[in-house]
Structure formats: structure tokens, C-alpha cells
Design an enzyme around this catalytic site. Structure first.
Site, mmCIF file in Angstrom:
data_model
loop_
_atom_site.group_PDB
_atom_site.id
_atom_site.type_symbol
_atom_site.label_atom_id
_atom_site.label_comp_id
_atom_site.label_asym_id
_atom_site.label_seq_id
_atom_site.Cartn_x
_atom_site.Cartn_y
_atom_site.Cartn_z
ATOM 1 N N GLY A 12 0.774 -1.233 0.000
ATOM 2 C CA GLY A 12 0.000 0.000 0.000
ATOM 3 C C GLY A 12 0.809 1.289 0.000
ATOM 4 O O GLY A 12 0.333 2.319 0.478
ATOM 5 N N THR A 13 2.026 1.242 -0.570
ATOM 6 C CA THR A 13 2.801 2.497 -0.605
ATOM 7 C C THR A 13 2.169 3.508 -1.567
ATOM 8 O O THR A 13 2.246 4.712 -1.325
ATOM 9 C CB THR A 13 4.281 2.267 -0.989
ATOM 10 O OG1 THR A 13 4.352 1.768 -2.319
ATOM 11 C CG2 THR A 13 4.960 1.317 -0.021
ATOM 12 N N ASN A 14 1.535 3.019 -2.619
ATOM 13 C CA ASN A 14 0.841 3.955 -3.521
ATOM 14 C C ASN A 14 -0.398 4.537 -2.855
ATOM 15 O O ASN A 14 -0.723 5.704 -3.050
ATOM 16 C CB ASN A 14 0.483 3.276 -4.844
ATOM 17 C CG ASN A 14 1.670 3.220 -5.784
ATOM 18 O OD1 ASN A 14 2.088 4.249 -6.308
ATOM 19 N ND2 ASN A 14 2.228 2.046 -5.970
ATOM 20 N N MET A 92 -3.633 -6.706 -7.292
ATOM 21 C CA MET A 92 -3.046 -7.784 -8.078
ATOM 22 C C MET A 92 -4.067 -8.774 -8.625
ATOM 23 O O MET A 92 -3.759 -9.940 -8.823
ATOM 24 C CB MET A 92 -2.006 -8.539 -7.235
ATOM 25 C CG MET A 92 -0.940 -7.655 -6.678
ATOM 26 S SD MET A 92 -0.074 -6.711 -7.947
ATOM 27 C CE MET A 92 1.144 -5.903 -6.933
ATOM 28 N N ILE A 94 -7.329 -9.216 -11.560
ATOM 29 C CA ILE A 94 -7.892 -8.556 -12.736
ATOM 30 C C ILE A 94 -9.364 -8.279 -12.485
ATOM 31 O O ILE A 94 -10.090 -9.157 -12.017
ATOM 32 C CB ILE A 94 -7.657 -9.433 -13.983
ATOM 33 C CG1 ILE A 94 -6.166 -9.365 -14.330
ATOM 34 C CG2 ILE A 94 -8.516 -8.989 -15.164
ATOM 35 C CD1 ILE A 94 -5.707 -10.328 -15.361
ATOM 36 N N ASN A 109 -5.551 2.817 -12.996
ATOM 37 C CA ASN A 109 -4.560 1.834 -12.523
ATOM 38 C C ASN A 109 -3.156 2.398 -12.631
ATOM 39 O O ASN A 109 -2.878 3.197 -13.519
ATOM 40 C CB ASN A 109 -4.662 0.554 -13.376
ATOM 41 C CG ASN A 109 -3.701 -0.524 -12.918
ATOM 42 O OD1 ASN A 109 -3.578 -0.803 -11.710
ATOM 43 N ND2 ASN A 109 -2.996 -1.151 -13.852
ATOM 44 N N HIS A 111 0.725 1.113 -13.173
ATOM 45 C CA HIS A 111 1.507 -0.045 -13.607
ATOM 46 C C HIS A 111 2.994 0.325 -13.594
ATOM 47 O O HIS A 111 3.368 1.392 -14.093
ATOM 48 C CB HIS A 111 1.067 -0.487 -15.018
ATOM 49 C CG HIS A 111 1.786 -1.710 -15.475
ATOM 50 N ND1 HIS A 111 1.439 -2.977 -15.037
ATOM 51 C CD2 HIS A 111 2.870 -1.864 -16.268
ATOM 52 C CE1 HIS A 111 2.269 -3.853 -15.565
ATOM 53 N NE2 HIS A 111 3.146 -3.204 -16.315
HETATM 54 C C1 GAR Z 1 3.427 -1.174 -7.354
HETATM 55 O O1 GAR Z 1 4.715 -1.199 -7.916
HETATM 56 C C2 GAR Z 1 2.377 -1.127 -8.438
HETATM 57 O O2 GAR Z 1 2.724 -0.338 -9.526
HETATM 58 C C3 GAR Z 1 2.321 -2.581 -8.829
HETATM 59 O O3 GAR Z 1 2.422 -3.281 -7.614
HETATM 60 C C4 GAR Z 1 3.134 -2.504 -6.654
HETATM 61 C C5 GAR Z 1 2.271 -2.324 -5.423
HETATM 62 O O4 GAR Z 1 2.947 -1.668 -4.394
HETATM 63 N N1 GAR Z 1 1.095 -2.864 -9.550
HETATM 64 C C6 GAR Z 1 1.026 -3.768 -10.513
HETATM 65 O O5 GAR Z 1 1.955 -4.451 -10.853
HETATM 66 C C7 GAR Z 1 -0.348 -3.882 -11.169
HETATM 67 N N2 GAR Z 1 -0.236 -4.541 -12.438
HETATM 68 P P1 GAR Z 1 2.175 -0.944 -3.211
HETATM 69 O O6 GAR Z 1 1.204 -1.949 -2.623
HETATM 70 O O7 GAR Z 1 3.275 -0.609 -2.220
HETATM 71 O O8 GAR Z 1 1.503 0.275 -3.763
#
Ligand code: GAR
Length: 197
Positions: A12-14, A92, A94, A109, A111
Site C-alpha cells: 500500500g505504498t501507492n 493484483m 484482474i 490503474n 503499472h
Molecule cells: C506497485 O509497484 C504497483 O505499480 C504494482 O504493484 C506494486 C504495489 O505496491 N502494480 C502492478 O503491478 C499492477 N499490475 P504498493 O502496494 O506498495 O503500492
């Protein structure tokens, strides 16, 4: 003010970047709920710390492994929370079916590559960075795009490039792409969508 629902699966850093951007970069929308398909996702703690309601919907345990049912339950929750815009922030799984129909052109989204490179089915998380290093590209990055029925195929909203360096491992590269690209462009792109129309 648009109501934003965030879907997560992991760290969940995003999501944190979005929470931290509220009131500065993100001024036209507010996060009203966070939904995870993984009960152990640390992002759920981040949401709780920020006082945001959370919900767990697991494809197997709660939906009998049925993709349409999974999509329907997420859709029902988002509607119940009166969500206008959905953000997939490290989600993660679809999404399809009812969710895509109900929220057509309202799902965003992030990516971790420069689409159309290293994207599509099976390309998520560390796999994306492994593929970029294996191919030997010198530049990678992140892309924020609208979600449609084609995996990673919707309209691109924003991209940012990141250089690959000697000695990069998938983990090191993932961290650099997050820090230099993802956490910066995701809040900006979400604001762009929330402030349009
Ligand atoms: C992030 O790098 C995001 O871009 C990627 O998973 C990671 C999640 O990190 N998403 C995908 O690959 C989707 N196809 P987070 O949980 O720390 O945000």
C-alpha cells in the site's frame, strides 16, 4: 469533491502516496474507502491509521473463486460507499464484469513500467522489473492509465521514465520506480481525473 475508492493487495505504498497528497496535490477528490483482496495487506493498516473505512473481499474465501461474483461484491461495496472514481493501487487481481461496466472510464490503474512494455497478463509487481532487467532495457518507469477490458490496455493518463543502473536487482529497481515515478504521478493523475468534468 469526488469520492475515491482504492483497491489494494499488498504494502500500500501507492495508497500512502495518495493519502499524503490529499489537500496538496489531490484537492478535487477524497478517499472514502479502501478495499483489499488480501486480509494481510499492510495497506489496510495504513488506511486505518488515516481513519479510512476498510473492507476485505477475497476471491476464493468470499466469492468461491468466481471472478464475476468477486467483481459484483467489489462493485456493490463501491456503490454502497458512493464511490465516484476507483483507483487500483497495487491491486493484483484482474477486474472485470459488473465493476468494469458500472465504473466504465472511472477506474484508474498504476503499472510499474512504461506501457506498452512489460505489461499484460502475468505482468505485475516484481515480475515486471524482472522482465525489464532480463530484456536489458536502459530506461523503464511507471504508467497511470484508465482501466478497460484489455489488461493494461486503457487510455494512458501519465507516464514517467526511470533509468536502470548497473547492479540493479528487481527489488532495487522496484523501489526506485516507486520513489521516482509511481508515488509522484499517481496522485497527479488521480487529481486530473477528479478535476475533469
Ligand atoms: C506497485 O509497484 C504497483 O505499480 C504494482 O504493484 C506494486 C504495489 O505496491 N502494480 C502492478 O503491478 C499492477 N499490475 P504498493 O502496494 O506498495 O503500492
Amino acid at each position: 469533491m469526488k469520492k475515491i475508492g482504492v483497491l489494494i493487495s499488498g504494502g500500500g505504498t501507492n495508497l500512502q502516496a495518495l493519502i499524503d497528497s490529499q489537500g496538496s496535490v489531490l484537492t478535487s477528490g477524497t478517499i472514502v474507502c479502501v478495499c483489499s483482496n488480501n486480509a494481510d495487506a499492510y495497506g489496510l493498516e495504513r488506511a486505518k491509521k488515516a481513519g479510512i473505512p476498510t473492507k476485505i473481499i477475497r476471491k476464493n474465501a468470499d466469492c468461491g473463486g468466481d471472478t464475476d461474483e468477486f467483481s459484483r461484491q467489489i462493485c456493490d461495496y463501491m456503490k454502497k460507499m458512493r464511490v465516484d472514481i476507483i483507483v487500483l493501487a497495487g491491486f493484483m487481481s484482474i477486474c472485470g464484469g459488473e465493476l468494469l461496466k458500472e465504473y466504465a472510464d472511472r477506474i484508474i490503474n498504476i503499472h510499474p513500467s512504461l506501457i506498452p512494455s512489460f505489461c499484460g497478463k502475468g505482468m505485475y509487481g516484481l515480475h515486471v522489473h524482472e522482465a525489464a532487467l532480463e530484456y536489458g532495457v536502459k530506461v523503464t518507469g511507471a504508467t497511470v492509465h484508465m482501466v478497460n477490458e484489455v489488461v493494461d490496455g486503457g487510455r494512458i493518463l501519465m507516464q514517467k521514465a526511470v533509468y536502470i543502473e548497473d547492479g540493479d536487482t528487481p527489488e532495487i529497481l522496484q523501489k526506485r520506480v516507486m520513489e521516482q515515478a509511481e508515488w509522484k504521478i499517481l496522485p497527479k493523475a488521480v487529481e486530473l481525473v477528479c478535476s475533469s468534468d
